[in-house]
Design a protein around this motif. Structure first.
Motif, PDB file in Angstrom:
ATOM      1  N   ALA A  32       0.867  -1.181   0.000  1.00 11.39           N
ATOM      2  CA  ALA A  32       0.000   0.000   0.000  1.00 11.39           C
ATOM      3  C   ALA A  32       0.900   1.226   0.000  1.00 11.39           C
ATOM      4  O   ALA A  32       1.786   1.343   0.841  1.00 11.39           O
ATOM      5  CB  ALA A  32      -0.913   0.011   1.216  1.00 11.39           C
ATOM      6  N   GLU A  33       0.707   2.096  -0.969  1.00  8.97           N
ATOM      7  CA  GLU A  33       1.572   3.273  -1.085  1.00  8.97           C
ATOM      8  C   GLU A  33       0.720   4.492  -1.404  1.00  8.97           C
ATOM      9  O   GLU A  33      -0.067   4.495  -2.353  1.00  8.97           O
ATOM     10  CB  GLU A  33       2.618   3.049  -2.186  1.00  8.97           C
ATOM     11  CG  GLU A  33       3.690   4.113  -2.228  1.00  8.97           C
ATOM     12  CD  GLU A  33       4.851   3.703  -3.116  1.00  8.97           C
ATOM     13  OE1 GLU A  33       5.855   4.443  -3.148  1.00  8.97           O
ATOM     14  OE2 GLU A  33       4.759   2.642  -3.778  1.00  8.97           O
ATOM     15  N   SER A  34       0.839   5.524  -0.582  1.00  2.09           N
ATOM     16  CA  SER A  34       0.072   6.745  -0.794  1.00  2.09           C
ATOM     17  C   SER A  34       0.863   7.715  -1.660  1.00  2.09           C
ATOM     18  O   SER A  34       2.093   7.637  -1.753  1.00  2.09           O
ATOM     19  CB  SER A  34      -0.280   7.397   0.541  1.00  2.09           C
ATOM     20  OG  SER A  34       0.885   7.726   1.268  1.00  2.09           O
ATOM     21  N   ARG A  35       0.155   8.637  -2.296  1.00  2.00           N
ATOM     22  CA  ARG A  35       0.807   9.616  -3.164  1.00  2.00           C
ATOM     23  C   ARG A  35       1.484  10.687  -2.323  1.00  2.00           C
ATOM     24  O   ARG A  35       0.983  11.084  -1.268  1.00  2.00           O
ATOM     25  CB  ARG A  35      -0.216  10.256  -4.095  1.00  2.00           C
ATOM     26  CG  ARG A  35      -0.872   9.287  -5.056  1.00  2.00           C
ATOM     27  CD  ARG A  35      -1.856  10.035  -5.941  1.00  2.00           C
ATOM     28  NE  ARG A  35      -1.191  11.030  -6.759  1.00  2.00           N
ATOM     29  CZ  ARG A  35      -1.837  11.976  -7.447  1.00  2.00           C
ATOM     30  NH1 ARG A  35      -3.158  12.047  -7.373  1.00  2.00           N
ATOM     31  NH2 ARG A  35      -1.172  12.840  -8.178  1.00  2.00           N
ATOM     32  N   ARG A  36       2.607  11.147  -2.809  1.00  2.00           N
ATOM     33  CA  ARG A  36       3.319  12.217  -2.107  1.00  2.00           C
ATOM     34  C   ARG A  36       2.747  13.560  -2.551  1.00  2.00           C
ATOM     35  O   ARG A  36       3.056  14.065  -3.628  1.00  2.00           O
ATOM     36  CB  ARG A  36       4.820  12.145  -2.412  1.00  2.00           C
ATOM     37  CG  ARG A  36       5.617  13.161  -1.623  1.00  2.00           C
ATOM     38  CD  ARG A  36       7.054  13.225  -2.072  1.00  2.00           C
ATOM     39  NE  ARG A  36       7.727  14.348  -1.426  1.00  2.00           N
ATOM     40  CZ  ARG A  36       8.847  14.905  -1.861  1.00  2.00           C
ATOM     41  NH1 ARG A  36       9.422  14.451  -2.977  1.00  2.00           N
ATOM     42  NH2 ARG A  36       9.382  15.914  -1.211  1.00  2.00           N
ATOM     43  N   LEU A  37       1.892  14.144  -1.692  1.00  2.00           N
ATOM     44  CA  LEU A  37       1.234  15.406  -1.990  1.00  2.00           C
ATOM     45  C   LEU A  37       1.325  16.332  -0.774  1.00  2.00           C
ATOM     46  O   LEU A  37       1.347  15.851   0.359  1.00  2.00           O
ATOM     47  CB  LEU A  37      -0.239  15.173  -2.336  1.00  2.00           C
ATOM     48  CG  LEU A  37      -0.527  14.308  -3.571  1.00  2.00           C
ATOM     49  CD1 LEU A  37      -2.000  13.968  -3.630  1.00  2.00           C
ATOM     50  CD2 LEU A  37      -0.074  15.040  -4.828  1.00  2.00           C
ATOM     51  N   PRO A  38       1.345  17.632  -0.981  1.00  2.00           N
ATOM     52  CA  PRO A  38       1.378  18.551   0.167  1.00  2.00           C
ATOM     53  C   PRO A  38       0.067  18.588   0.934  1.00  2.00           C
ATOM     54  O   PRO A  38       0.029  18.987   2.098  1.00  2.00           O
ATOM     55  CB  PRO A  38       1.673  19.910  -0.472  1.00  2.00           C
ATOM     56  CG  PRO A  38       1.168  19.783  -1.874  1.00  2.00           C
ATOM     57  CD  PRO A  38       1.421  18.362  -2.260  1.00  2.00           C
ATOM     58  N   GLY A  39      -1.010  18.150   0.315  1.00  2.00           N
ATOM     59  CA  GLY A  39      -2.302  18.115   0.982  1.00  2.00           C
ATOM     60  C   GLY A  39      -3.342  17.542   0.042  1.00  2.00           C
ATOM     61  O   GLY A  39      -3.147  17.473  -1.170  1.00  2.00           O
ATOM     62  N   GLY A  41      -7.895  16.886  -0.243  1.00  2.00           N
ATOM     63  CA  GLY A  41      -9.238  16.919   0.313  1.00  2.00           C
ATOM     64  C   GLY A  41     -10.119  15.872  -0.328  1.00  2.00           C
ATOM     65  O   GLY A  41     -11.341  15.950  -0.242  1.00  2.00           O
ATOM     66  N   ALA A  42      -9.498  14.879  -0.947  1.00  2.00           N
ATOM     67  CA  ALA A  42     -10.232  13.851  -1.693  1.00  2.00           C
ATOM     68  C   ALA A  42     -10.531  12.645  -0.813  1.00  2.00           C
ATOM     69  O   ALA A  42      -9.930  11.579  -0.944  1.00  2.00           O
ATOM     70  CB  ALA A  42      -9.436  13.435  -2.924  1.00  2.00           C
ATOM     71  N   GLY A  43     -11.466  12.810   0.112  1.00  2.00           N
ATOM     72  CA  GLY A  43     -11.894  11.684   0.921  1.00  2.00           C
ATOM     73  C   GLY A  43     -10.919  11.313   2.016  1.00  2.00           C
ATOM     74  O   GLY A  43      -9.994  12.062   2.331  1.00  2.00           O
ATOM     75  N   PRO A  44     -11.102  10.121   2.620  1.00  2.00           N
ATOM     76  CA  PRO A  44     -10.250   9.688   3.733  1.00  2.00           C
ATOM     77  C   PRO A  44      -8.789   9.559   3.314  1.00  2.00           C
ATOM     78  O   PRO A  44      -8.483   9.116   2.202  1.00  2.00           O
ATOM     79  CB  PRO A  44     -10.829   8.314   4.112  1.00  2.00           C
ATOM     80  CG  PRO A  44     -12.217   8.321   3.566  1.00  2.00           C
ATOM     81  CD  PRO A  44     -12.160   9.153   2.322  1.00  2.00           C
ATOM     82  N   SER A  45      -7.899   9.929   4.220  1.00  2.00           N
ATOM     83  CA  SER A  45      -6.471   9.813   3.942  1.00  2.00           C
ATOM     84  C   SER A  45      -6.004   8.394   4.250  1.00  2.00           C
ATOM     85  O   SER A  45      -6.199   7.904   5.367  1.00  2.00           O
ATOM     86  CB  SER A  45      -5.682  10.806   4.796  1.00  2.00           C
ATOM     87  OG  SER A  45      -4.298  10.523   4.750  1.00  2.00           O
ATOM     88  N   PRO A  46      -5.376   7.709   3.292  1.00  2.89           N
ATOM     89  CA  PRO A  46      -4.894   6.344   3.575  1.00  2.89           C
ATOM     90  C   PRO A  46      -3.810   6.330   4.633  1.00  2.89           C
ATOM     91  O   PRO A  46      -3.670   5.342   5.367  1.00  2.89           O
ATOM     92  CB  PRO A  46      -4.368   5.869   2.213  1.00  2.89           C
ATOM     93  CG  PRO A  46      -4.084   7.119   1.447  1.00  2.89           C
ATOM     94  CD  PRO A  46      -5.090   8.122   1.903  1.00  2.89           C
TER      95      PRO A  46
END
Length: 247
Positions: A32-39, A41-46
């Motif tokens: 499971a790998e989350s995207r590297r973003l500064p922020g 607001g697209a739903g729950p944060s993994p």
């Protein structure tokens, strides 16, 4: 990250959550790998699912973290209060969300006085050499609500290196007290501002009565608020009582 570690600087970034930008986690179902973003607001944060999971959902193998500049400017001041009004001063300053606080700690009095410790750290801001400082600052707020500064500003708060060694040694004092036959314990909780005074009064009355009932003599009960937030506070209650066969 897996333990969701926190620190003493509750008025600003205090938990590891505030610094995590993305995670790579090995789970029983795969990577499971989350995207590297500064922020986002697209739903729950993994990331929030794995932060504090203690490894029960997967093993964190990689992470991108936000870095902050090391504090170079430090200042601290102590203000004495003769009553519970010290907590009101902290609430006023916290609610105003003053920009660069490091830590605020208020030992709440039972009988006698209380001391408000104000510490500030910043990578760039230089505070004035004199206190109480600007009209909107927490030191000035504390003075206006009945506090009395104990000394001029210190350049290093008591919990910072090298003075921070005393802070690190503090928990070991319990061992020394235990060898002297003193029972020592500290419990912590959190509450909103409107419940703080009532909570302290109730704990003091009920715990104090329990100590006298079990030990046949009064003990020492103190309270300090080490973590302060705009909407609440975290009281730490410490009990000291002479040990006996019934305690």
């Amino acid at each position: 990250m897996a333990t969701r570690a926190g620190g003493h600087y509750a008025m600003r970034c205090t938990h590891i959550d505030d610094f995590v930008e993305s995670l790579r986690v090995v789970t029983p179902a795969g990577i499971a790998e989350s995207r590297r973003l500064p922020g986002s607001g697209a739903g729950p944060s993994p990331d929030r699912m794995f932060l504090g999971s203690e490894g029960t959902l997967g093993v964190i193998t990689e992470a991108w973290l936000r870095l902050r500049a090391r504090p170079e400017r430090k200042a601290a001041v102590d203000v004495r209060f003769g009553s519970f009004s010290g907590l009101a001063a902290v609430r006023t300053a916290a609610y105003a969300c003053w920009t660069w606080p490091g830590r605020r700690s208020t030992p709440v009095p039972g009988h006698g006085s209380a001391v408000l410790v104000l510490g500030f750290e910043s990578a760039t801001i230089r505070w004035p050499a004199h206190w109480p400082g600007p009209a909107s600052s927490p030191p000035t707020t504390a003075v206006h609500t009945g506090g009395c500064p104990l000394r001029t500003a210190r350049t290093s708060p008591i919990w910072s290196v090298p003075d921070g060694r005393a802070f690190l040694r503090m928990p070991y004092s319990r061992d020394a007290l235990a060898r002297l036959g003193v029972v020592v314990e500290t419990v912590e909780t959190a509450c909103t501002w409107d419940r703080a005074a009532g909570l302290y009064g109730a704990v003091r009355a009920e715990v104090g009565a329990a100590i006298e009932r079990l030990c046949k003599e009064p003990g020492i009960l103190t309270c300090r608020t080490t973590h302060v937030y705009p909407d609440g506070v975290a009281p730490y209650v410490t009990v000291l009582v002479r040990g006996s066969s019934g305690c």
